[in-house]
Design a protein around this motif. Structure first.
Motif, PDB file in Angstrom:
ATOM      1  N   PRO A   1      -4.310  59.948  26.741  1.00  0.00           N
ATOM      2  CA  PRO A   1      -5.348  58.918  26.811  1.00  0.00           C
ATOM      3  C   PRO A   1      -5.729  58.518  28.239  1.00  0.00           C
ATOM      4  O   PRO A   1      -4.863  58.320  29.092  1.00  0.00           O
ATOM      5  N   ASP A   2      -7.036  58.431  28.450  1.00  0.00           N
ATOM      6  CA  ASP A   2      -7.529  57.768  29.659  1.00  0.00           C
ATOM      7  C   ASP A   2      -7.750  56.320  29.219  1.00  0.00           C
ATOM      8  O   ASP A   2      -8.867  55.870  28.998  1.00  0.00           O
ATOM      9  N   THR A   3      -6.636  55.616  29.093  1.00  0.00           N
ATOM     10  CA  THR A   3      -6.606  54.283  28.475  1.00  0.00           C
ATOM     11  C   THR A   3      -7.545  53.291  29.157  1.00  0.00           C
ATOM     12  O   THR A   3      -8.118  52.415  28.526  1.00  0.00           O
ATOM     13  N   THR A   4      -7.672  53.410  30.476  1.00  0.00           N
ATOM     14  CA  THR A   4      -8.483  52.433  31.208  1.00  0.00           C
ATOM     15  C   THR A   4      -9.875  52.978  31.538  1.00  0.00           C
ATOM     16  O   THR A   4     -10.638  52.337  32.264  1.00  0.00           O
ATOM     17  N   GLY A   5     -10.196  54.158  31.072  1.00  0.00           N
ATOM     18  CA  GLY A   5     -11.528  54.740  31.329  1.00  0.00           C
ATOM     19  C   GLY A   5     -11.771  54.999  32.806  1.00  0.00           C
ATOM     20  O   GLY A   5     -12.892  54.888  33.296  1.00  0.00           O
ATOM     21  N   TYR A   6     -10.717  55.384  33.529  1.00  0.00           N
ATOM     22  CA  TYR A   6     -10.802  55.507  34.992  1.00  0.00           C
ATOM     23  C   TYR A   6     -11.238  56.885  35.478  1.00  0.00           C
ATOM     24  O   TYR A   6     -11.928  57.021  36.498  1.00  0.00           O
ATOM     25  N   CYS A   7     -10.838  57.923  34.775  1.00  0.00           N
ATOM     26  CA  CYS A   7     -11.013  59.300  35.300  1.00  0.00           C
ATOM     27  C   CYS A   7     -12.472  59.729  35.413  1.00  0.00           C
ATOM     28  O   CYS A   7     -13.320  59.354  34.603  1.00  0.00           O
TER      29      CYS A   7
ATOM     30  N   GLU B   1     -11.758  65.215  37.028  1.00  0.00           N
ATOM     31  CA  GLU B   1     -10.316  64.900  37.085  1.00  0.00           C
ATOM     32  C   GLU B   1      -9.671  65.051  35.713  1.00  0.00           C
ATOM     33  O   GLU B   1      -8.579  65.608  35.583  1.00  0.00           O
ATOM     34  N   TYR B   2     -10.369  64.532  34.695  1.00  0.00           N
ATOM     35  CA  TYR B   2      -9.786  64.597  33.349  1.00  0.00           C
ATOM     36  C   TYR B   2      -9.669  66.060  32.900  1.00  0.00           C
ATOM     37  O   TYR B   2      -8.651  66.483  32.352  1.00  0.00           O
ATOM     38  N   GLY B   3     -10.730  66.836  33.165  1.00  0.00           N
ATOM     39  CA  GLY B   3     -10.705  68.261  32.811  1.00  0.00           C
ATOM     40  C   GLY B   3      -9.564  68.969  33.530  1.00  0.00           C
ATOM     41  O   GLY B   3      -8.832  69.777  32.939  1.00  0.00           O
TER      42      GLY B   3
ATOM     43  N   SER C   1      -4.790  66.426  22.912  1.00  0.00           N
ATOM     44  CA  SER C   1      -5.857  65.594  22.351  1.00  0.00           C
ATOM     45  C   SER C   1      -6.455  64.696  23.437  1.00  0.00           C
ATOM     46  O   SER C   1      -5.735  64.161  24.274  1.00  0.00           O
ATOM     47  N   CYS C   2      -7.783  64.532  23.402  1.00  0.00           N
ATOM     48  CA  CYS C   2      -8.464  63.657  24.373  1.00  0.00           C
ATOM     49  C   CYS C   2      -8.702  62.296  23.728  1.00  0.00           C
ATOM     50  O   CYS C   2      -9.258  62.236  22.625  1.00  0.00           O
ATOM     51  N   HIS C   3      -8.310  61.242  24.418  1.00  0.00           N
ATOM     52  CA  HIS C   3      -8.544  59.884  23.911  1.00  0.00           C
ATOM     53  C   HIS C   3      -9.109  59.115  25.106  1.00  0.00           C
ATOM     54  O   HIS C   3      -8.356  58.679  25.986  1.00  0.00           O
ATOM     55  N   CYS C   4     -10.427  59.001  25.182  1.00  0.00           N
ATOM     56  CA  CYS C   4     -11.037  58.459  26.402  1.00  0.00           C
ATOM     57  C   CYS C   4     -11.751  57.141  26.145  1.00  0.00           C
ATOM     58  O   CYS C   4     -12.487  57.001  25.165  1.00  0.00           O
ATOM     59  N   HIS C   5     -11.520  56.204  27.064  1.00  0.00           N
ATOM     60  CA  HIS C   5     -12.215  54.910  26.966  1.00  0.00           C
ATOM     61  C   HIS C   5     -13.406  54.914  27.908  1.00  0.00           C
ATOM     62  O   HIS C   5     -13.515  55.733  28.828  1.00  0.00           O
ATOM     63  N   ASN C   6     -14.320  53.962  27.651  1.00  0.00           N
ATOM     64  CA  ASN C   6     -15.662  54.063  28.236  1.00  0.00           C
ATOM     65  C   ASN C   6     -15.934  53.058  29.347  1.00  0.00           C
ATOM     66  O   ASN C   6     -17.094  52.710  29.592  1.00  0.00           O
ATOM     67  N   ASP C   7     -14.892  52.598  30.040  1.00  0.00           N
ATOM     68  CA  ASP C   7     -15.075  51.534  31.044  1.00  0.00           C
ATOM     69  C   ASP C   7     -16.091  51.889  32.120  1.00  0.00           C
ATOM     70  O   ASP C   7     -16.751  51.019  32.678  1.00  0.00           O
ATOM     71  N   LEU C   8     -16.210  53.172  32.453  1.00  0.00           N
ATOM     72  CA  LEU C   8     -17.210  53.589  33.449  1.00  0.00           C
ATOM     73  C   LEU C   8     -18.321  54.416  32.801  1.00  0.00           C
ATOM     74  O   LEU C   8     -19.064  55.133  33.493  1.00  0.00           O
ATOM     75  N   GLY C   9     -18.428  54.337  31.486  1.00  0.00           N
ATOM     76  CA  GLY C   9     -19.477  55.084  30.783  1.00  0.00           C
ATOM     77  C   GLY C   9     -19.221  56.585  30.751  1.00  0.00           C
ATOM     78  O   GLY C   9     -20.148  57.372  30.572  1.00  0.00           O
ATOM     79  N   LEU C  10     -17.944  57.003  30.907  1.00  0.00           N
ATOM     80  CA  LEU C  10     -17.641  58.440  31.014  1.00  0.00           C
ATOM     81  C   LEU C  10     -16.830  58.988  29.837  1.00  0.00           C
ATOM     82  O   LEU C  10     -16.387  60.143  29.878  1.00  0.00           O
ATOM     83  N   ALA C  11     -16.652  58.177  28.805  1.00  0.00           N
ATOM     84  CA  ALA C  11     -15.753  58.610  27.715  1.00  0.00           C
ATOM     85  C   ALA C  11     -16.217  59.919  27.075  1.00  0.00           C
ATOM     86  O   ALA C  11     -15.407  60.832  26.854  1.00  0.00           O
ATOM     87  N   THR C  12     -17.502  60.028  26.797  1.00  0.00           N
ATOM     88  CA  THR C  12     -17.995  61.249  26.143  1.00  0.00           C
ATOM     89  C   THR C  12     -17.865  62.442  27.086  1.00  0.00           C
ATOM     90  O   THR C  12     -17.356  63.498  26.706  1.00  0.00           O
TER      91      THR C  12
ATOM     92  N   ASN D   1     -14.697  53.310  22.949  1.00  0.00           N
ATOM     93  CA  ASN D   1     -14.075  54.648  22.953  1.00  0.00           C
ATOM     94  C   ASN D   1     -15.184  55.699  23.004  1.00  0.00           C
ATOM     95  O   ASN D   1     -16.365  55.377  22.950  1.00  0.00           O
ATOM     96  N   THR D   2     -14.775  56.952  23.024  1.00  0.00           N
ATOM     97  CA  THR D   2     -15.729  58.062  22.907  1.00  0.00           C
ATOM     98  C   THR D   2     -16.467  57.924  21.573  1.00  0.00           C
ATOM     99  O   THR D   2     -15.838  57.671  20.544  1.00  0.00           O
TER     100      THR D   2
END
Ligand code: KIV
Ligand code: ZN
Length: 391
Positions: A170-176, A180-182, A201-212, A239-240
């Motif tokens: 998980p990118d729990t804080t939506g930071y990556c 970087e995540y890839g 598994s990818c679990h991405c949060h959207n804090d910077l609008g990058l979850a998708t 989330n994504t």
């Protein structure tokens, strides 16, 4: 080359339901779970059973009715949590326990006030304990987005040693950043010993609008599951969004990545979730927003009327939207007016259209959007009306 299947893990009823004020009761959750199953999701995260008696009941009832998907319950790396989740899931055809622990330095130091070595041991223990109840155990390394890759790889190895079938990163804080995540997923694919025994598994949060974007980079680099929610709802910025990742993979077939989702149900389930949770979907939301297939500027309308694909990359029917709409505003052109007038019964000649269009612009300057009854009024108050009637 045959396509690779990407598992869709829906967490609308767990991470999604963490949105303040959006709590659902068991009946509402059952309706959504059955629709998710019909949509074709591979895993439904039904809740966090130890968190409340209501959540336990919801997970338990969902486990009884879901026919195809795996039903999953969340736990912390705590024995009691795992026992309660196993009990809640006991009627599921395909049960999964999702257990894990924080792995970033700030989680290790401030949240657990412990050492990295202790976290490695707890990761092994929670997975092997969960494994004594169910075969399918997913491990999450909370805040993996801010965990250094070398240590994260060791944590993954411990989870695999305990028997994990899925490793959630998980990118729990939506930071990556997507790159970087890839790269993180690629690093784990290349450096975790025994990685062939589990999927990432990818679990991405959207804090910077990058979850998708991050989730897509994850699967391009070897992850085989995406965790997501309907309409992208979830903690903080969410989330994504399920509908986004599914349609990205469908619209880019050269990636050779498929899902089992029946995309024709996407719009309907988006409306259901939004209505049940009382959470409004922004009109410009990709795929399911009210304006996702609406065209309002004259240049775009002219193109779409000639050929839909000039300004649309998705056929609205593919996501369950009946048709694209041509919205009439003061920015619309003659082609759009003629098209909408024809839909309500007026076939205008070029000359008639010029007169009616001038009348339309005066009207549209006063009003934000022109509806069908306005079109009747505009035409019937135009000087060419009698002529139109007789043609
Ligand atoms: O965002 C996160 O890290 C989570 C875990 C509990 C999976 O939701
Ligand atoms: Zn989350």
């Amino acid at each position: 080359m045959s396509n690779t299947n990407i598992q869709i893990f829906d967490t609308t009823l767990r991470d999604g339901e963490q949105v303040p004020g959006c709590k659902l009761n068991t009946e509402q959750k059952l309706v959504i779970a059955e629709r998710l199953d019909a949509l074709g999701v591979d895993v439904i995260e039904a809740g966090f059973p130890i968190s409340s008696p209501g959540d336990f009941t919801s997970v338990n009832e969902i486990a009884k009715v879901v026919k195809n998907a795996t039903v999953c319950g969340l736990t912390r790396a705590v024995k009691k949590d795992i026992e309660v989740a196993a009990e809640a899931l006991k009627s599921a055809k395909k049960p999964r326990i999702h257990t894990g622990i924080g792995t970033s330095d700030s989680h290790v130091k401030y949240k657990f006030k412990t050492t990295r070595e202790d976290i490695l041991q707890r990761a092994y223990e929670c997975v092997s304990y969960a494994k004594s109840f169910v075969d399918d155990v997913e491990f999450y390394a909370e805040d993996a987005g801010r965990t250094d890759n070398e240590y994260l790889a060791r944590v993954c190895e411990e989870a695999i040693r305990g028997g994990a079938t899925v490793l959630n990163i998980p990118d729990t804080t939506g930071y990556c950043l997507p790159s970087e995540y890839g790269a993180k997923i690629k690093y784990l694919m290349e450096n975790v010993k025994g990685i062939e025994k589990a999927i990432l598994s990818c679990h991405c949060h959207n804090d910077l609008g990058l979850a998708t974007a991050n989730s897509i980079e994850g699967v391009i680099n070897g992850a085989r599951q995406i965790e997501c929610t309907i309409n992208g709802i979830g903690e903080r910025a969410g989330n994504t969004a399920l509908e986004e990742v599914v349609m990205i993979l469908k619209q880019h077939p050269y990636l050779n990545l498929d899902t089992n989702i029946n995309t024709k149900h996407l719009y309907e389930i988006s409306q259901l979730v939004s209505d049940s949770m009382g959470i409004y979907t922004q009109p410009n939301k990709a795929i399911v927003g009210a304006n996702a297939f609406a065209h309002s500027s004259g240049i775009h309308q002219d193109g779409v009327i000639k050929n839909r694909e000039t300004y649309e990359i998705i056929d609205p029917k593919d996501v369950g939207v009946t048709e694209s709409s041509i919205v009439l505003t003061a920015r619309s052109g003659r082609a759009a007016l003629a098209y909408r007038a024809k839909n309500v019964g007026y076939e205008l000649t070029k000359l008639q259209l010029d007169v009616v269009y001038a009348n339309f612009l005066n009207f549209a300057d006063q009003k934000k959007e022109i509806n069908d009854s306005d079109i009747h009024q505009i035409i019937e108050t135009s000087s060419v009306y009698q002529q139109i009637l007789t043609t």
